[in-house]
Design an enzyme around this catalytic site. Sequence first.
Site, short mmCIF file in Angstrom:
data_model
loop_
_atom_site.label_atom_id
_atom_site.label_comp_id
_atom_site.label_asym_id
_atom_site.label_seq_id
_atom_site.Cartn_x
_atom_site.Cartn_y
_atom_site.Cartn_z
CD GLU A 1 -1.40 -27.77 -12.97
OE1 GLU A 1 -1.45 -27.08 -12.28
OE2 GLU A 1 -1.65 -28.56 -13.67
N GLY B 1 -5.84 -23.64 -9.88
CA GLY B 1 -7.40 -23.96 -10.33
C GLY B 1 -8.45 -23.57 -9.29
N GLY B 2 -8.69 -24.31 -8.14
CA GLY B 2 -9.97 -23.72 -7.32
C GLY B 2 -9.78 -22.27 -6.86
CG HIS C 1 -4.81 -29.66 -16.64
ND1 HIS C 1 -5.65 -30.59 -15.76
CD2 HIS C 1 -4.70 -28.49 -15.93
CE1 HIS C 1 -5.73 -30.17 -14.62
NE2 HIS C 1 -4.98 -28.91 -14.46
CG ASN D 1 -7.05 -24.85 -15.41
OD1 ASN D 1 -8.08 -24.78 -16.43
ND2 ASN D 1 -6.92 -26.19 -15.19
CD1 TRP D 2 -10.47 -19.03 -14.12
CD2 TRP D 2 -12.35 -18.40 -15.04
NE1 TRP D 2 -10.56 -17.73 -13.83
CE2 TRP D 2 -11.51 -17.26 -14.55
CE3 TRP D 2 -13.30 -18.25 -15.85
CZ2 TRP D 2 -11.98 -15.79 -14.80
CZ3 TRP D 2 -13.75 -16.83 -16.06
CH2 TRP D 2 -13.22 -15.84 -15.57
CE LYS D 3 -9.00 -27.26 -11.82
NZ LYS D 3 -8.36 -28.61 -11.36
N GLY E 1 -6.68 -30.21 -6.93
CA GLY E 1 -8.01 -30.25 -6.63
C GLY E 1 -8.14 -31.20 -5.52
CB SER F 1 -3.79 -27.81 -3.30
OG SER F 1 -4.86 -29.06 -3.86
CD GLU G 1 -8.57 -31.21 -13.80
OE1 GLU G 1 -9.11 -30.28 -14.51
OE2 GLU G 1 -8.33 -30.91 -12.74
C1 PEP Z 1 -5.20 -27.02 -11.92
O1 PEP Z 1 -6.24 -27.11 -12.47
O2 PEP Z 1 -4.37 -26.84 -12.66
C2 PEP Z 1 -4.79 -26.89 -10.56
C3 PEP Z 1 -3.72 -26.78 -9.95
O3 PEP Z 1 -5.96 -26.98 -9.83
P1 PEP Z 1 -6.05 -26.78 -7.81
O4 PEP Z 1 -5.10 -25.43 -7.76
O5 PEP Z 1 -7.62 -26.73 -7.79
O6 PEP Z 1 -5.45 -27.87 -7.46
#
Ligand code: PEP
Length: 255
Positions: free
Chosen positions: A170, A237-238, A98, A13-15, A176, A216, A100
């Site tokens: 999640e 994500g990251g 999501h 997930n590049w956001k 994040g 994470s 966010e």
């Molecule tokens: C996400 O954005 O779905 C996510 C899991 O982010 P991260 O891996 O950065 O926690």
Amino acid sequence: MNKALRKAVIAGNWKMNKTPAEARELLEAIKPLVKDADCDVIACVPFVDLDAALETVKGSNIAIGAENCHWEASGAYTGEISAPMLASMQVPYVIIGHSERRTYFGETDVTVNKRVRAALDNGLTVILCVGEYLEQREQGVTDEVVAMQTKIALMGVSAEELKRIIIAYEPVWAIGTGKTATAAQANEVCAMIRATVAGLYSKEDADALTIQYGGSMNAKNAEELLDQPDVDGGLIGGASLKPADFAEIVKAASR
Ligand code: PEP
């Protein structure tokens, strides 16, 4: 059917990151690193990157997804993108719900359900995100919250359509933040989601459902998380923006 028969799915997930040119560059870097993956590999990218991303992954084992879609096909919804628009570009996947989107853009369980319906109606496969806030975990209501999110999101979804749903558990406190759920915590909630889905559909349908963990996940902790019996993959994500780290996670899911 058990975990051994469900294909693992690793989705990035590049956001709100990467221009189209940067998207091309990142995917070109990821492509050779994941070409032997024994799991499904998806990159969910910003709307403006979709065209470049689809073109860059042609002939590779990477599929592309969007990060959201609206429930209406068209109309006065400034700034939104509809499911038929994504379908017209032949985008196969879309993330819905999501945290966010829920936290910053007023997404509710009901609008998540409407977006899920629109995506399914337009032939897309949905990565449906559910997860509790830290306060909810501390109050001991994680199961209730996540089960409710799951049930409402799946309202009006048939057993046949469920085959085009991936659920991503999640925990919001792990996204994040660098705080990962323990493997046991991740598995416990993924198993609870599977039991909830079994109650709504059947055990067979629930056993066939891919349930990811997200929050994470990184090159170091992926293997232990992905080893859990009810964790079938990851929403990343990251680490999905770092080719070597993303490839390590894909490797862990391929074992
Ligand atoms: C996400 O954005 O779905 C996510 C899991 O982010 P991260 O891996 O950065 O926690």
